[in-house]
Write a protein that holds these residues in place. Structure first.
Motif, PDB file in Angstrom:
ATOM      1  N   GLU A  73       0.813  -1.219   0.000  1.00 33.01           N
ATOM      2  CA  GLU A  73       0.000   0.000   0.000  1.00 33.01           C
ATOM      3  C   GLU A  73       0.849   1.274   0.000  1.00 33.01           C
ATOM      4  O   GLU A  73       0.606   2.163  -0.810  1.00 33.01           O
ATOM      5  CB  GLU A  73      -0.983   0.003   1.177  1.00 33.01           C
ATOM      6  CG  GLU A  73      -2.195  -0.852   0.923  1.00 33.01           C
ATOM      7  CD  GLU A  73      -3.245  -0.723   2.027  1.00 33.01           C
ATOM      8  OE1 GLU A  73      -2.962  -0.112   3.090  1.00 33.01           O
ATOM      9  OE2 GLU A  73      -4.356  -1.234   1.828  1.00 33.01           O
ATOM     10  N   PRO A  74       1.863   1.385   0.884  1.00 34.97           N
ATOM     11  CA  PRO A  74       2.693   2.592   0.818  1.00 34.97           C
ATOM     12  C   PRO A  74       3.411   2.750  -0.527  1.00 34.97           C
ATOM     13  O   PRO A  74       3.536   3.865  -1.040  1.00 34.97           O
ATOM     14  CB  PRO A  74       3.707   2.417   1.957  1.00 34.97           C
ATOM     15  CG  PRO A  74       3.078   1.449   2.886  1.00 34.97           C
ATOM     16  CD  PRO A  74       2.222   0.558   2.034  1.00 34.97           C
ATOM     17  N   ALA A  75       3.857   1.650  -1.109  1.00 31.83           N
ATOM     18  CA  ALA A  75       4.541   1.724  -2.407  1.00 31.83           C
ATOM     19  C   ALA A  75       3.596   2.207  -3.496  1.00 31.83           C
ATOM     20  O   ALA A  75       3.968   3.048  -4.324  1.00 31.83           O
ATOM     21  CB  ALA A  75       5.123   0.356  -2.779  1.00 31.83           C
ATOM     22  N   VAL A  76       2.377   1.707  -3.506  1.00 32.80           N
ATOM     23  CA  VAL A  76       1.395   2.110  -4.514  1.00 32.80           C
ATOM     24  C   VAL A  76       1.019   3.581  -4.333  1.00 32.80           C
ATOM     25  O   VAL A  76       0.899   4.319  -5.310  1.00 32.80           O
ATOM     26  CB  VAL A  76       0.152   1.181  -4.477  1.00 32.80           C
ATOM     27  CG1 VAL A  76      -0.991   1.750  -5.296  1.00 32.80           C
ATOM     28  CG2 VAL A  76       0.524  -0.208  -4.967  1.00 32.80           C
ATOM     29  N   VAL A  77       0.849   4.003  -3.095  1.00 35.81           N
ATOM     30  CA  VAL A  77       0.524   5.414  -2.841  1.00 35.81           C
ATOM     31  C   VAL A  77       1.669   6.300  -3.327  1.00 35.81           C
ATOM     32  O   VAL A  77       1.441   7.296  -4.017  1.00 35.81           O
ATOM     33  CB  VAL A  77       0.216   5.656  -1.340  1.00 35.81           C
ATOM     34  CG1 VAL A  77       0.176   7.148  -1.030  1.00 35.81           C
ATOM     35  CG2 VAL A  77      -1.097   4.990  -0.962  1.00 35.81           C
ATOM     36  N   GLY A  84       9.196   9.267  -4.620  1.00 35.44           N
ATOM     37  CA  GLY A  84      10.021   8.114  -4.287  1.00 35.44           C
ATOM     38  C   GLY A  84       9.691   7.570  -2.911  1.00 35.44           C
ATOM     39  O   GLY A  84       8.884   8.142  -2.178  1.00 35.44           O
ATOM     40  N   PRO A  85      10.344   6.482  -2.545  1.00 36.75           N
ATOM     41  CA  PRO A  85      10.050   5.826  -1.277  1.00 36.75           C
ATOM     42  C   PRO A  85      10.617   6.522  -0.053  1.00 36.75           C
ATOM     43  O   PRO A  85      10.377   6.101   1.061  1.00 36.75           O
ATOM     44  CB  PRO A  85      10.684   4.447  -1.441  1.00 36.75           C
ATOM     45  CG  PRO A  85      11.793   4.663  -2.406  1.00 36.75           C
ATOM     46  CD  PRO A  85      11.306   5.734  -3.347  1.00 36.75           C
ATOM     47  N   GLY A  86      11.383   7.574  -0.218  1.00 37.12           N
ATOM     48  CA  GLY A  86      12.012   8.211   0.933  1.00 37.12           C
ATOM     49  C   GLY A  86      13.347   7.545   1.220  1.00 37.12           C
ATOM     50  O   GLY A  86      13.764   6.621   0.512  1.00 37.12           O
ATOM     51  N   PRO A  87      14.021   7.991   2.272  1.00 34.98           N
ATOM     52  CA  PRO A  87      15.335   7.424   2.595  1.00 34.98           C
ATOM     53  C   PRO A  87      15.246   5.912   2.810  1.00 34.98           C
ATOM     54  O   PRO A  87      14.307   5.420   3.432  1.00 34.98           O
ATOM     55  CB  PRO A  87      15.733   8.137   3.887  1.00 34.98           C
ATOM     56  CG  PRO A  87      14.878   9.362   3.947  1.00 34.98           C
ATOM     57  CD  PRO A  87      13.619   9.035   3.201  1.00 34.98           C
ATOM     58  N   GLN A  88      16.231   5.192   2.308  1.00 35.58           N
ATOM     59  CA  GLN A  88      16.249   3.719   2.382  1.00 35.58           C
ATOM     60  C   GLN A  88      16.020   3.228   3.815  1.00 35.58           C
ATOM     61  O   GLN A  88      15.283   2.272   4.027  1.00 35.58           O
ATOM     62  CB  GLN A  88      17.594   3.198   1.854  1.00 35.58           C
ATOM     63  CG  GLN A  88      17.663   1.700   1.700  1.00 35.58           C
ATOM     64  CD  GLN A  88      16.854   1.183   0.534  1.00 35.58           C
ATOM     65  OE1 GLN A  88      16.638   1.887  -0.434  1.00 35.58           O
ATOM     66  NE2 GLN A  88      16.406  -0.033   0.619  1.00 35.58           N
ATOM     67  N   GLY A  94      11.502  -0.516   0.466  1.00 32.39           N
ATOM     68  CA  GLY A  94      12.716  -0.506  -0.354  1.00 32.39           C
ATOM     69  C   GLY A  94      12.497   0.289  -1.615  1.00 32.39           C
ATOM     70  O   GLY A  94      12.583   1.498  -1.617  1.00 32.39           O
ATOM     71  N   SER A  95      12.134  -0.402  -2.684  1.00 36.91           N
ATOM     72  CA  SER A  95      11.789   0.284  -3.926  1.00 36.91           C
ATOM     73  C   SER A  95      10.532  -0.350  -4.512  1.00 36.91           C
ATOM     74  O   SER A  95      10.274  -1.539  -4.313  1.00 36.91           O
ATOM     75  CB  SER A  95      12.939   0.212  -4.937  1.00 36.91           C
ATOM     76  OG  SER A  95      12.980  -1.048  -5.570  1.00 36.91           O
ATOM     77  N   TYR A  96       9.789   0.449  -5.242  1.00 38.97           N
ATOM     78  CA  TYR A  96       8.571  -0.027  -5.887  1.00 38.97           C
ATOM     79  C   TYR A  96       8.886  -1.194  -6.824  1.00 38.97           C
ATOM     80  O   TYR A  96       8.208  -2.225  -6.800  1.00 38.97           O
ATOM     81  CB  TYR A  96       7.919   1.140  -6.648  1.00 38.97           C
ATOM     82  CG  TYR A  96       6.681   0.748  -7.413  1.00 38.97           C
ATOM     83  CD1 TYR A  96       5.454   0.711  -6.782  1.00 38.97           C
ATOM     84  CD2 TYR A  96       6.744   0.419  -8.769  1.00 38.97           C
ATOM     85  CE1 TYR A  96       4.308   0.348  -7.480  1.00 38.97           C
ATOM     86  CE2 TYR A  96       5.600   0.061  -9.466  1.00 38.97           C
ATOM     87  CZ  TYR A  96       4.390   0.029  -8.820  1.00 38.97           C
ATOM     88  OH  TYR A  96       3.261  -0.339  -9.505  1.00 38.97           O
ATOM     89  N   ASP A  97       9.923  -1.036  -7.637  1.00 36.99           N
ATOM     90  CA  ASP A  97      10.270  -2.092  -8.595  1.00 36.99           C
ATOM     91  C   ASP A  97      10.657  -3.386  -7.892  1.00 36.99           C
ATOM     92  O   ASP A  97      10.254  -4.474  -8.326  1.00 36.99           O
ATOM     93  CB  ASP A  97      11.397  -1.626  -9.518  1.00 36.99           C
ATOM     94  CG  ASP A  97      10.944  -0.546 -10.486  1.00 36.99           C
ATOM     95  OD1 ASP A  97       9.722  -0.451 -10.763  1.00 36.99           O
ATOM     96  OD2 ASP A  97      11.808   0.218 -10.958  1.00 36.99           O
ATOM     97  N   ALA A  98      11.421  -3.284  -6.801  1.00 38.66           N
ATOM     98  CA  ALA A  98      11.812  -4.491  -6.058  1.00 38.66           C
ATOM     99  C   ALA A  98      10.582  -5.188  -5.480  1.00 38.66           C
ATOM    100  O   ALA A  98      10.477  -6.424  -5.518  1.00 38.66           O
ATOM    101  CB  ALA A  98      12.803  -4.141  -4.953  1.00 38.66           C
TER     102      ALA A  98
END
Length: 180
Positions: A73-77, A84-88, A94-98
């Motif tokens: 859900e956070p990745a889709v939002v 981007g996802p913010g700091p690692q 992690g990343s949307y693609d991962a």
């Protein structure tokens, strides 16, 4: 939700965060989508939608149920908001693609998330993938489309969708009547 009823005192007494879904079962209130799925699947073990405690699949099953709300859900939002996802070190996914690669890889094991074993996790993920692909929030990869289609052609799912459609029409009519 269109009428904002999740912010009414009656609903806020069930879930003070105003989040949907929430269920009341007797004196038990359960909120958060993954918790509801776990609760209901465990409540009705005869449906065989959850691996039992001690089943080697239980940990993986719980992982995929929780991964939905905590990462997907956070990745889709973030993807929908074009950010981007913010700091690692602070990103829940992690990343949307991962995350999408992980999901696609799991679905590829098919026909369901855990091979031939259909669980409540499939209900959650196939439903979510259906609407997120429909809204173009998630790419319509062939593996994901096939997974959702296998889910939707299950007889119990077809019956549930018919009930849901009927209820949606009734609620929409009630809303239109109240709002003029």
């Amino acid at each position: 939700m269109k009428a904002g009823e999740q912010w009414a005192p009656a609903f806020l007494s069930i879930n003070p965060l105003g989040k949907v879904p929430a269920i009341e079962h007797g004196d038990v209130v359960v909120t958060e989508q993954a918790a509801i799925f776990i609760y209901l699947a465990d409540l009705y073990p005869e449906a065989k939608l959850a691996p039992a405690l001690g089943d080697p699949l239980r940990g993986c099953y719980l992982r995929w149920l929780v991964l939905y709300g905590s990462s997907f859900e956070p990745a889709v939002v973030d993807q929908a908001m074009k950010r981007g996802p913010g700091p690692q070190s602070m990103s829940p996914y992690g990343s949307y693609d991962a995350l999408m690669d992980l999901l696609t890889s799991q679905v590829r094991k098919g026909p369901y998330l855990f091979g031939k074993r259909f669980t409540a996790a499939d209900v959650l993920w196939a439903t979510a993938l259906g609407w997120t692909m429909n809204l173009k929030l998630v790419p319509s990869k062939l593996e994901l489309l096939r997974y959702v289609e296998r889910f939707r052609t299950r007889s119990a799912v077809a019956r549930a969708e018919a009930i849901d459609e009927s209820l949606s029409r009734r609620l929409e009519s009630d809303y239109e009547t109240r709002t003029g």
